[in-house]
Design an enzyme around this catalytic site. Structure first.
Site, short mmCIF file in Angstrom:
data_model
loop_
_atom_site.label_atom_id
_atom_site.label_comp_id
_atom_site.label_asym_id
_atom_site.label_seq_id
_atom_site.Cartn_x
_atom_site.Cartn_y
_atom_site.Cartn_z
N LYS A 4 -4.92 -134.99 -29.62
CA LYS A 4 -3.68 -135.56 -29.09
C LYS A 4 -3.96 -136.83 -28.31
O LYS A 4 -3.24 -137.83 -28.42
CB LYS A 4 -2.97 -134.51 -28.21
CG LYS A 4 -2.43 -133.33 -29.03
CD LYS A 4 -1.97 -132.14 -28.19
CE LYS A 4 -1.57 -130.99 -29.13
NZ LYS A 4 -1.16 -129.76 -28.45
N GLN A 26 -1.13 -127.49 -22.39
CA GLN A 26 -1.70 -126.87 -23.58
C GLN A 26 -1.76 -125.35 -23.41
O GLN A 26 -2.21 -124.84 -22.38
CB GLN A 26 -3.12 -127.44 -23.83
CG GLN A 26 -3.78 -126.92 -25.09
CD GLN A 26 -3.10 -127.40 -26.39
OE1 GLN A 26 -2.45 -128.44 -26.40
NE2 GLN A 26 -3.24 -126.63 -27.46
N ASP A 70 6.96 -131.16 -25.75
CA ASP A 70 6.64 -129.97 -26.52
C ASP A 70 7.90 -129.20 -26.90
O ASP A 70 7.84 -128.30 -27.74
CB ASP A 70 5.76 -129.05 -25.66
CG ASP A 70 4.40 -128.79 -26.25
OD1 ASP A 70 4.16 -129.23 -27.39
OD2 ASP A 70 3.60 -128.14 -25.57
N1 GUN Z 1 -1.12 -124.41 -28.48
C1 GUN Z 1 -1.05 -124.33 -29.83
N2 GUN Z 1 -0.07 -125.13 -30.30
C2 GUN Z 1 0.50 -125.72 -29.23
C3 GUN Z 1 1.57 -126.64 -29.07
O1 GUN Z 1 2.23 -127.08 -30.02
N3 GUN Z 1 1.84 -127.00 -27.79
C4 GUN Z 1 1.15 -126.51 -26.74
N4 GUN Z 1 1.50 -126.92 -25.52
N5 GUN Z 1 0.16 -125.66 -26.85
C5 GUN Z 1 -0.16 -125.25 -28.09
#
Ligand code: GUN
Length: 289
Positions: free
Chosen positions: A60, A104, A127
């Site tokens: 990311k 995350q 998100d």
């Molecule tokens: N963990 C796995 N996929 C995601 C996601 O799309 N967003 C977040 N914040 N954590 C994750």
């Protein structure tokens, strides 16, 4: 949909669709910088040492830089208290250089991911996981949408899938994916069924689907006879086995029956980050009116 000399499903190239979306976002960022003199910014919060999460967050961060955004990389240790994390989220909520905030998941044991995610300002919820964003989606109102389900909609569009009126079946009911996926499909006028561990006859329910979306985390669970001939199959799962990365769908068998299918890797995965970048640009634009 198969080409001459080939049998089976069209393989949906998530890497190509994601690259096109990232290029669009990069252009948007260019215009944003020209208009406002600074780029959009994404803050990621990775708590503790989870190896898989570290790989995702690095991806990311890298993707942000590639489209010209600023990435703020917060990595508090695994023993950070919930109050300290709440303080960090509050600071990022107040920082005008931060357009989007991503906590995350999963968080280390003892920390409440739902509660902490809920502290993110809805205007920065790239998100799409806060109660406000989930509520706006449920009501069909404008808002930031969760990234992986949004990516699936883009992949369906990339193969000109007829979503309106289609029978869509989603296996998995998580807040992160299954529920928002169902809402997005409903917004596109699909007839939507959500399956889960208590679904009585999973194969028969899946076999009704024109669009079948698997997010179970169980490698190769979806077998060929669960799939209606000509269905579009989207595989959201990714599990590392000794033999390599595999999805929730028995790809080699199912590709003979489906009209289009996503591979693992190279299907849904690349779309999640591309949609996160798009959300960050949208959030930055909305914050400046
Ligand atoms: N963990 C796995 N996929 C995601 C996601 O799309 N967003 C977040 N914040 N954590 C994750």
């Amino acid at each position: 949909m198969s080409r001459p000399g080939e049998t089976g499903a069209r393989i949906i190239d998530g890497r190509a669709v994601a690259a096109a979306l990232r290029a669009q976002v990069a252009e948007g960022v260019h215009h944003f910088v020209a208009a406002h003199g600074r780029p959009p910014g994404l803050a990621t919060i990775l708590v503790g040492e989870d190896a898989a999460s570290a790989v995702y967050v690095a991806g990311k961060q890298r993707a942000c830089a590639e489209v010209g955004m600023v990435a703020f990389d917060h990595r508090p240790p695994g023993d950070t208290s919930e109050a300290e994390l709440a303080g960090l989220i509050g600071e990022l909520n107040d920082d005008p250089a931060v357009s989007g905030i991503l906590v995350q998941l999963p968080l280390p044991e003892g920390l409440d991911g739902t509660a902490l995610t809920g502290l993110v300002d809805a205007a920065k919820d790239v998100d799409g996981l806060t109660p406000v964003s989930a509520g706006l989606l449920a009501l069909g109102r404008k808002g930031l949408r969760p990234c992986t389900p949004s990516g699936v909609i883009e992949l369906l569009r990339s193969v000109d899938a007829q979503i309106a009126g289609a029978e869509a079946v989603v296996i998995g009911r998580s807040n992160l994916f299954g529920k928002p996926m169902a809402q997005l499909l409903l917004a596109e006028n699909a007839t939507v069924t959500i399956c889960h561990s208590r679904t009585r006859d999973l194969p028969a329910t899946c076999a009704r689907a024109d669009i079948l979306i698997a997010a179970t985390g169980r490698p190769r669970m979806v077998e060929a006879d669960w799939v209606k001939p000509g269905a579009i199959v989207i595989d959201v799962g990714i599990t590392r086995l000794e033999s390599g990365l595999v999805g929730d769908v028995d790809f080699e068998a199912v590709r003979e029956r489906a009209s289009a299918i996503t591979p693992v890797p190279g299907g849904v995965g690349p779309m999640t980050i591309a949609c996160l970048l798009r959300n960050t640009l949208l959030a930055a634009q909305a914050q400046l009116g």
